[in-house]
Design an enzyme around this catalytic site. Structure first.
Site, PDB file in Angstrom:
ATOM      1  N   GLN A   1       0.760  -1.182  -0.120  1.00 53.88           N
ATOM      2  CA  GLN A   1      -0.093   0.007   0.011  1.00 53.88           C
ATOM      3  C   GLN A   1       0.932   1.281   0.088  1.00 53.88           C
ATOM      4  OE1 GLN A   1      -1.427   0.502   4.471  1.00 53.88           O
ATOM      5  NE2 GLN A   1      -1.466  -1.449   3.914  1.00 53.88           N
TER       6      GLN A   1
ATOM      7  N   HIS B   1       0.220   5.737   1.072  1.00 49.09           N
ATOM      8  CA  HIS B   1      -0.746   6.648   1.663  1.00 49.09           C
ATOM      9  C   HIS B   1      -0.629   8.203   0.893  1.00 49.09           C
ATOM     10  CE1 HIS B   1      -1.348   3.818   4.550  1.00 49.09           C
ATOM     11  NE2 HIS B   1      -0.057   3.799   5.106  1.00 49.09           N
TER      12      HIS B   1
ATOM     13  N   GLU C   1       3.266   7.162   8.854  1.00 49.58           N
ATOM     14  CA  GLU C   1       3.304   6.130  10.008  1.00 49.58           C
ATOM     15  C   GLU C   1       4.845   5.892  10.316  1.00 49.58           C
ATOM     16  OE1 GLU C   1       0.665   3.665   8.123  1.00 49.58           O
ATOM     17  OE2 GLU C   1       2.195   2.047   7.724  1.00 49.58           O
TER      18      GLU C   1
ATOM     19  N   HIS D   1       5.008   0.132   0.528  1.00 48.98           N
ATOM     20  CA  HIS D   1       5.543  -0.448   1.759  1.00 48.98           C
ATOM     21  C   HIS D   1       4.211  -1.445   2.009  1.00 48.98           C
ATOM     22  CE1 HIS D   1       2.851   2.458   3.584  1.00 48.98           C
ATOM     23  NE2 HIS D   1       2.600   1.594   4.630  1.00 48.98           N
TER      24      HIS D   1
ATOM     25  N   ARG E   1      -4.121   0.521  -2.275  1.00 47.03           N
ATOM     26  CA  ARG E   1      -3.432  -0.397  -2.252  1.00 47.03           C
ATOM     27  C   ARG E   1      -2.755  -0.896  -3.603  1.00 47.03           C
ATOM     28  NH1 ARG E   1      -7.954  -0.570   0.872  1.00 47.03           N
ATOM     29  NH2 ARG E   1      -7.591  -1.272   3.125  1.00 47.03           N
TER      30      ARG E   1
END
Length: 423
Positions: free
Chosen positions: A96, A98, A133, A262, A281
């Site tokens: 995926q 972001h 993240e 990642h 995704r």
């Protein structure tokens, strides 16, 4: 401060044993993937302020400035801007990326304008926030992070000896980096399913053989063969073969910024992220893959995975990242050491991952009520109160929420993670 009761999410990729071992509970036989600590509406933590359990999200909604501080509300709105997790991967998560903040805002607004239902399987943007993240390994931890240099990917793919991969190998070797990565990823994810599934199977079989033979890419081939075992025929297996394979040791970390492809493969870790649900995704999933939107968001640049190690500042080990919604640090507390003051003008969540840690609120400034709920599956630590303050003892997997300006000290023997906002 408030002891938190937290929800464990039973996603299929979760380990059935890693979280129970940390929490000291019996395995259920089912996967236990993530334990969430925070105010995310999907599974907010619960606390007790004397009138029974209440969600942290509702507590914050009732008085954002008291719970978060005026500065946090000004910067991020009346919401806790981070979500802390324990993550236990027993099999690979989806590959995926972001979006960045501008992409998230534009994508969310567009889907709202078009009336895409929030629970629609093809919806990409659940909110208008970005989702950087950080993952810190608690055990040896395998993952994929960012594109390899195209020449390295070409060598790895050529080593498989699969004829169908030769055109991709030529592209990776002869085309400028950004174009090469874009063209190969586009071709893999846009190919006719039956044809690409056959190629994936042959590549996976070859990767298994090459892993057994040893050599400089043996660990990488083994990882890709393992991914294919869980996702046979998935074009995401070939997409994964374009990425850096990373093996973290306990205490090492990865930061995943916007546009970086990642996936986590196996291991137990502490994850801290901006409080968002936005995921695009690339594969390794039965869920929707929006190839055109994905290609718009992915950053087609190669580089080292960028393994992070904490920097010690006055005994606090800090994982530096380039964003403001969160900061993660770690304390290794030694027996017999003097209690350590712990002050902040921003909200905090403290999480014990080893040993037993005593958290003491000092006097009247200690703030809100002390909850008696326990972390998911974890036993309640000793709690004591007096005119001088209140003390909680945290065992592995237990956590507390701390309001701004509460005066605390920490002591004991164990490991404590601290999630907060950059002041």
């Amino acid at each position: 401060m408030d002891r938190l009761a937290n929800t464990v999410r039973p996603y299929a990729w979760g380990s059935p044993t890693a979280l129970p071992e940390l929490l000291g509970t019996a395995p259920t036989g089912e996967p236990q993937a993530e334990m969430w600590m925070g105010a995310h509406p999907g599974a907010p933590s619960r606390l007790d302020r004397g009138a029974g359990p209440i969600s942290l999200a509702d507590v914050i909604d009732a008085d954002p400035e008291a719970e978060l501080g005026a500065g946090t509300v000004r910067a991020f709105g009346p919401r806790l801007p981070f979500l802390l997790k324990l993550l236990a991967a027993g099999s690979p998560l989806s590959l995926q990326v972001h979006p960045d903040l501008a992409q998230a805002r534009a994508g969310f607004a567009d889907e709202e304008r078009r009336g895409v239902p929030m629970d629609a399987g093809h919806r990409n943007y659940k909110d208008a926030h970005h989702k950087p993240e950080l993952i810190v390994a608690l055990t040896p931890f395998d993952g994929l992070c960012g594109f390899r240099h195209p020449a390295q990917s070409a060598d790895l793919w050529a080593g498989l000896g699969v004829d169908d991969l030769k055109p991709y190998v030529d592209l990776l070797r002869a085309t400028p980096e950004e174009d090469a990565l874009r063209e190969v990823l586009t071709a893999v994810l846009s190919a006719e399913h039956h044809a690409i599934a056959d190629t994936v199977e042959r590549a996976a079989e070859a990767a298994g053989r090459r892993a057994a033979e040893g050599g400089p890419y043996a660990a990488d081939y083994a990882a890709y063969a393992g991914i294919a075992h869980h996702y046979p025929g998935d074009p995401g297996v070939l997409a994964a073969m374009l990425l850096n394979h990373v093996q973290l040791q306990p205490g090492e970390a990865l930061f995943l910024g916007a546009g970086i492809p990642h996936a986590y493969l196996s291991g137990l870790g502490v994850e801290l992220m901006a409080n968002s649900d936005n995921v695009l995704r690339c594969g390794l999933t039965p869920k929707h893959v929006d190839v055109p939107e994905l290609l718009r968001v992915v950053r087609f640049e190669s580089g080292d995975a960028g393994v992070l190690r904490p920097e010690a500042v006055d005994g606090e080990e800090i994982y530096e990242t380039p964003i403001d919604e969160f900061r993660l640090s770690r304390f290794a507390l030694a027996p017999g050491a003097a209690p350590r003051p712990l002050a902040s003008t921003t909200p905090q969540i403290l999480l014990c991952t080893g040993g037993r840690v005593r958290v003491r609120g000092e006097g009247a400034d200690a703030g809100g009520g002390v909850g008696s709920g326990v972390g998911s599956g974890g036993g309640a630590g000793a709690e004591a109160g007096s005119e001088a303050g209140v003390e909680l003892t945290l065992s592995p997997g237990e956590s507390v929420f701390v309001r701004p300006d509460e005066r605390l000290t920490i002591a004991g023997e164990g490991t404590l993670f601290r999630a907060t906002v950059v002041a």
